[in-house]
Design a protein around this motif. Structure first.
Motif, PDB file in Angstrom:
ATOM      1  N   ARG A   5       0.848  -1.187   0.000  1.00  0.00           N
ATOM      2  CA  ARG A   5       0.000   0.000   0.000  1.00  0.00           C
ATOM      3  C   ARG A   5       0.890   1.245   0.000  1.00  0.00           C
ATOM      4  NH1 ARG A   5      -0.866   2.342   5.204  1.00  0.00           N
ATOM      5  NH2 ARG A   5      -2.739   3.342   4.367  1.00  0.00           N
ATOM      6  N   TYR A   6       0.260   2.407   0.046  1.00  0.00           N
ATOM      7  CA  TYR A   6       0.993   3.666   0.132  1.00  0.00           C
ATOM      8  C   TYR A   6       0.173   4.638   0.952  1.00  0.00           C
ATOM      9  CZ  TYR A   6      -2.115   5.373  -3.586  1.00  0.00           C
ATOM     10  OH  TYR A   6      -3.215   5.748  -4.326  1.00  0.00           O
ATOM     11  N   GLY A   7       0.841   5.661   1.503  1.00  0.00           N
ATOM     12  CA  GLY A   7       0.179   6.523   2.460  1.00  0.00           C
ATOM     13  C   GLY A   7      -0.298   7.853   1.941  1.00  0.00           C
ATOM     14  N   SER A   8       0.217   8.283   0.786  1.00  0.00           N
ATOM     15  CA  SER A   8      -0.182   9.577   0.246  1.00  0.00           C
ATOM     16  C   SER A   8       0.011   9.557  -1.263  1.00  0.00           C
ATOM     17  CB  SER A   8       0.653  10.713   0.866  1.00  0.00           C
ATOM     18  OG  SER A   8       2.032  10.519   0.608  1.00  0.00           O
ATOM     19  N   THR A   9      -0.587  10.529  -1.923  1.00  0.00           N
ATOM     20  CA  THR A   9      -0.513  10.597  -3.377  1.00  0.00           C
ATOM     21  C   THR A   9       0.933  10.541  -3.865  1.00  0.00           C
ATOM     22  OG1 THR A   9      -2.532  11.923  -3.467  1.00  0.00           O
ATOM     23  CG2 THR A   9      -1.102  11.988  -5.393  1.00  0.00           C
ATOM     24  N   LYS A  44      -3.210   6.079 -10.984  1.00  0.00           N
ATOM     25  CA  LYS A  44      -4.016   6.408  -9.812  1.00  0.00           C
ATOM     26  C   LYS A  44      -3.144   6.665  -8.597  1.00  0.00           C
ATOM     27  CE  LYS A  44      -8.249   4.066 -11.252  1.00  0.00           C
ATOM     28  NZ  LYS A  44      -9.143   2.900 -11.049  1.00  0.00           N
ATOM     29  N   ALA A  48      -4.426  10.153  -7.741  1.00  0.00           N
ATOM     30  CA  ALA A  48      -5.629  10.125  -6.903  1.00  0.00           C
ATOM     31  C   ALA A  48      -5.461  11.006  -5.671  1.00  0.00           C
ATOM     32  CB  ALA A  48      -5.941   8.693  -6.482  1.00  0.00           C
ATOM     33  N   ALA A  49      -6.525  11.714  -5.311  1.00  0.00           N
ATOM     34  CA  ALA A  49      -6.454  12.628  -4.168  1.00  0.00           C
ATOM     35  C   ALA A  49      -6.227  11.891  -2.860  1.00  0.00           C
ATOM     36  CB  ALA A  49      -7.744  13.445  -4.096  1.00  0.00           C
ATOM     37  N   GLU A  50      -6.766  10.685  -2.748  1.00  0.00           N
ATOM     38  CA  GLU A  50      -6.601   9.860  -1.555  1.00  0.00           C
ATOM     39  C   GLU A  50      -6.022   8.511  -1.956  1.00  0.00           C
ATOM     40  OE1 GLU A  50      -7.118  10.810   1.501  1.00  0.00           O
ATOM     41  OE2 GLU A  50      -7.990  12.771   1.011  1.00  0.00           O
ATOM     42  N   PRO A  51      -5.251   7.863  -1.078  1.00  0.00           N
ATOM     43  CA  PRO A  51      -4.711   6.537  -1.392  1.00  0.00           C
ATOM     44  C   PRO A  51      -5.831   5.548  -1.725  1.00  0.00           C
ATOM     45  CG  PRO A  51      -3.611   7.434   0.524  1.00  0.00           C
ATOM     46  CD  PRO A  51      -4.754   8.359   0.220  1.00  0.00           C
ATOM     47  N   ILE A  52      -5.595   4.719  -2.716  1.00  0.00           N
ATOM     48  CA  ILE A  52      -6.570   3.729  -3.149  1.00  0.00           C
ATOM     49  C   ILE A  52      -5.994   2.333  -2.941  1.00  0.00           C
ATOM     50  CG2 ILE A  52      -7.523   5.260  -4.905  1.00  0.00           C
ATOM     51  CD1 ILE A  52      -5.881   3.467  -6.950  1.00  0.00           C
TER      52      ILE A  52
END
Length: 305
Positions: A5-9, A44, A48-52
């Motif tokens: 996963r990732y925490g920010s754009t 994305k 993407a504005a928020e992590p997906i």
């Protein structure tokens, strides 16, 4: 289990330890043997504005099923599009998005062939190809594009032109069966085709439309956006069709299944050969994304947990 996963754009991507998910109604829990990385997911992460959740194509063994599942059993091998967290040791796959992996096919073949092949075959079908026509495929060395080059030939194209970002990809695309390879940077593509399958969009739309013969058809299936001038279509009686695989999966499941069976038949007959650029470990997901961002991949980029 491990999950990316990732925490920010924009990232960075990292591994975390989380409990394996429980399958809900109509869901399969799959032990992932192969995971396909795609350009839409890479974009994305960057935009993407928020992590997906990092979803995408997965293939592996069913280890648990949710309430109401009727088509699959524990122990069977499946492939399909995971809309949740797919970059993981275990992932959830909705039953309607799953299809069986035939005996003798490996998970990597399944990930490289099915979803990308469905997009390629769907875009090609939308172009209404006729035997004896000439075809243009942009991003011809990509996970989808390299299959589209081959599929155009199976649908009767007598001339296939591949467009790529780097001349170093020319030999790869030629070996797939392309008669000609051009690069995006050429001022004049110097070709005339009956239909074009575009996976790039943006600034490439104009030269792609210009490459169409009078009455030519462009099928756009890129997430890259872009604008086409109406005048450029009018003067040559050209047309543009947008194609989205998710629409077919939702609205025409019988066609989705028909195409899937056709892909496996062509694979088994040796007429369609999926190519894998490289198999990355799960912890190297960032490197896999970099291969796609740099447009350096030849064929499909695959993660193997």
């Amino acid at each position: 289990m491990r999950r990316v996963r990732y925490g920010s754009t924009g990232g960075p991507l990292f591994l975390e330890e989380v409990p394996a998910p429980e399958p809900g109604p109509a869901e399969l829990l799959v032990r992932c043997e192969a995971i396909g990385a795609t350009l839409p997911v890479v974009r994305k992460v960057a935009e993407a504005a928020e992590p997906i959740p990092l979803g995408g194509e997965i293939a592996g063994e069913v280890v648990a099923v949710g309430e109401g599942v009727t088509r699959f059993r524990v122990g069977e091998r499946v492939t399909g599009l995971c809309l949740g967290h797919g970059y993981a040791d275990f992932a959830l796959l909705h039953e309607v998005m799953a299809s069986p992996v035939p005996e003798g096919a490996c998970a990597v073949d399944a990930v490289a062939l099915v979803r990308s092949g469905l997009v390629a075959l769907g875009a090609l079908t939308a172009a209404r190809p006729a035997p004896g026509e000439a075809a243009l495929v942009t991003a011809a060395a990509s996970g989808v594009g390299h299959l589209a080059v081959q599929l155009a030939r199976t649908r009767g194209a007598t001339r296939v032109v591949g467009a790529v970002s780097d001349p170093a990809k020319a030999d790869f695309v030629t070996e797939l069966g392309a008669d000609e390879v051009i690069t995006y940077s050429q001022e004049d593509w110097g070709t005339s085709v009956d239909y074009a399958l575009d996976a790039v969009g943006g600034e490439l739309l104009a030269p792609t439309v210009a490459s169409l013969a009078p009455g030519g058809r462009l099928v756009a299936y890129s997430s890259g956006g872009g604008t086409i001038q109406a005048y450029d279509l009018l003067v040559g009686a050209k047309s543009v069709t947008g194609f989205q695989m998710a629409h077919i999966a939702r609205e025409k499941p019988e066609l989705y299944e028909q195409w899937r069976q056709e892909l496996w038949r062509l694979f088994e007959d040796g007429a369609l050969k999926p190519a894998v650029h490289r198999k990355f470990a799960l912890e190297d997901a960032a490197e896999a994304h970099a291969a796609i961002t740099s447009r350096g991949n030849l064929g499909k980029v695959v993660l193997v947990p």
